[in-house]
Design an enzyme around this catalytic site. Structure first.
Site, mmCIF file in Angstrom:
data_model
loop_
_atom_site.group_PDB
_atom_site.id
_atom_site.type_symbol
_atom_site.label_atom_id
_atom_site.label_comp_id
_atom_site.label_asym_id
_atom_site.label_seq_id
_atom_site.Cartn_x
_atom_site.Cartn_y
_atom_site.Cartn_z
ATOM 1 N N SER A 92 0.725 -1.669 -0.269
ATOM 2 C CA SER A 92 -0.108 0.182 -0.056
ATOM 3 C C SER A 92 1.214 1.423 -0.367
ATOM 4 O O SER A 92 1.876 0.984 0.426
ATOM 5 C CB SER A 92 -0.517 0.105 1.124
ATOM 6 O OG SER A 92 -1.684 1.264 1.467
ATOM 7 N N GLU A 137 0.088 3.652 1.859
ATOM 8 C CA GLU A 137 0.388 4.214 3.142
ATOM 9 C C GLU A 137 1.500 3.982 3.751
ATOM 10 O O GLU A 137 2.161 4.399 4.446
ATOM 11 C CB GLU A 137 -0.869 3.815 3.652
ATOM 12 C CG GLU A 137 -2.830 3.781 3.716
ATOM 13 C CD GLU A 137 -2.138 5.720 4.035
ATOM 14 O OE1 GLU A 137 -2.609 5.843 5.163
ATOM 15 O OE2 GLU A 137 -3.366 6.456 3.171
ATOM 16 N N TYR A 186 -1.926 -0.022 10.631
ATOM 17 C CA TYR A 186 -2.243 -0.121 8.816
ATOM 18 C C TYR A 186 -1.023 -0.383 8.060
ATOM 19 O O TYR A 186 -0.618 -1.478 7.611
ATOM 20 C CB TYR A 186 -3.079 0.456 8.275
ATOM 21 C CG TYR A 186 -3.505 -0.131 6.862
ATOM 22 C CD1 TYR A 186 -3.855 -1.569 6.926
ATOM 23 C CD2 TYR A 186 -2.804 0.681 6.168
ATOM 24 C CE1 TYR A 186 -4.006 -1.792 4.958
ATOM 25 C CE2 TYR A 186 -3.462 0.472 4.084
ATOM 26 C CZ TYR A 186 -3.407 -1.353 3.806
ATOM 27 O OH TYR A 186 -4.121 -1.236 3.355
#
Length: 350
Positions: A133, A135, A156
């Site tokens: 990801s 992120e 996460y």
């Protein structure tokens, strides 16, 4: 006789899993999916492609399992003997990961290790795709590419960084064909209802239906690189068709704020957003990621992958779908945007 490829998808019932299943079925794969047992139906995104396994021609098969259970994962891999594993399953909501950090680490982080270890122990030449990801980049300076250092800013993201490095370790230590697809935000009408883009488009439909008066959101200044999920799952498939396993950033190269998404969405349906949008502090994250924008040049050169759908078209596609679902007339030529560039199969069941 040509070998029919088999694929196992975790997270089959999610946005990406459903589009990926459609893509693989269209390429003649036998597709197996890991799904969680629930007391309510959670297969709406794949109902249009699922046939009872007793029916002739059934090519999609479901297996109950959980990413926290090593034995189940090992048994499914042993029994299905896939050629390719696409690991998309996770606790994938960034804001929620602050509320359940331990669970997020167990499922999103250790879940990847459980699959990698099951593949290694199987002794079969299985190709593995890990849904990494954007992120993971967190606070890193944009634009971000495969060489950018990770600065995770949520539980996460930390779990995804752990998974990323486990993939690298298994690839280098055991000579496994294991890849990381570092995908930037990608959306569609099948996006989960609690993710901000879908929350906006569903909220607009509810306002037009007179079922809601306001739309409550958090940080409107966050900037993201938003692409279109059906295109991004094709990039996943292409990664596992290469001769050498590697890691790839998948993105559009554009960044837009949540505020811009709101403005484009409300303007499309001719509503004054200032009358409807309210800020609720509970939707802010303890640590925020300000700007994400990807450089997908490597994917272009090695995979031959480029995005077609950009920001404005993506907004229209998502609103059109939620308006249709609510029985509301779509503004202008919204239908042409969908049918012109993608076959109808992408939209059945939305």
């Amino acid at each position: 006789m040509t070998h029919q490829k088999k694929a196992l998808i975790t997270g089959l019932t999610g946005q990406d899993g459903s589009y990926l299943a459609e893509l693989l079925l269209s390429k003649g794969y036998e597709v197996h999916g890991l799904i969680r047992r629930a007391s309510t139906f959670n297969t709406s995104r794949i109902d249009h492609i699922y046939l009872d396994p007793h029916e002739p021609g059934a090519q999609l098969f479901l297996h109950y399992g959980d990413l926290s259970d090593s034995e189940q994962i090992a048994n499914i891999i042993y029994n299905t003997k896939p050629d390719e594993v696409y690991h998309l399953g996770a606790q994938s909501h960034v804001r929620v990961s602050f509320d359940i950090p331990e669970y997020t680490g167990n499922v999103t982080g250790l879940g990847t290790t459980r699959i990698l270890e099951s593949i290694r122990r199987s002794g079969n030449p299985i190709r593995f795709y890990q849904a990494s990801s954007s992120e993971m980049f967190g606070g890193a300076q944009p634009p971000q590419d495969e060489q950018t250092a990770f600065v995770p800013r949520s539980p996460y993201a930390c779990a995804k960084v752990y998974s990323y490095w486990m993939v690298r370790n298994y690839r280098e230590g055991y000579n496994m064909f294991a890849t990381n697809g570092i995908l930037f935000n990608h959306e569609s009408p099948r996006r989960g209802e609690t993710f901000v883009t879908r929350k906006i488009t569903r909220g607009i439909a509810a306002i037009l239906e007179k079922k809601a008066q306001h739309l409550y959101l958090g940080n409107l200044d966050a900037k993201r690189d938003w692409g279109f999920s059906p295109e991004y799952v094709e990039a996943m498939w292409r990664m596992l068709q290469t001769d050498i396993p590697d890691d790839f950033v998948i993105s559009t190269g554009e960044t837009h704020s949540v505020q811009e998404f709101l403005e484009a969405a409300f303007a499309y349906v001719d509503l004054d957003m200032s009358k409807y949008v309210k800020i609720d502090p509970k939707y802010f994250r303890p640590t925020e990621v300000d700007v994400l924008i990807g450089n997908a040049d490597k994917a272009d050169k090695v995979l031959g992958w480029k995005p077609q759908i950009k920001f404005k078209e993506l907004v229209k596609i998502m609103i059109d779908a939620d308006l249709r679902a609510a029985g509301i007339k779509v503004p202008g030529e919204g239908d042409a945007i969908i049918t012109k560039k993608f076959p109808e199969k992408w939209w059945k069941g939305d």
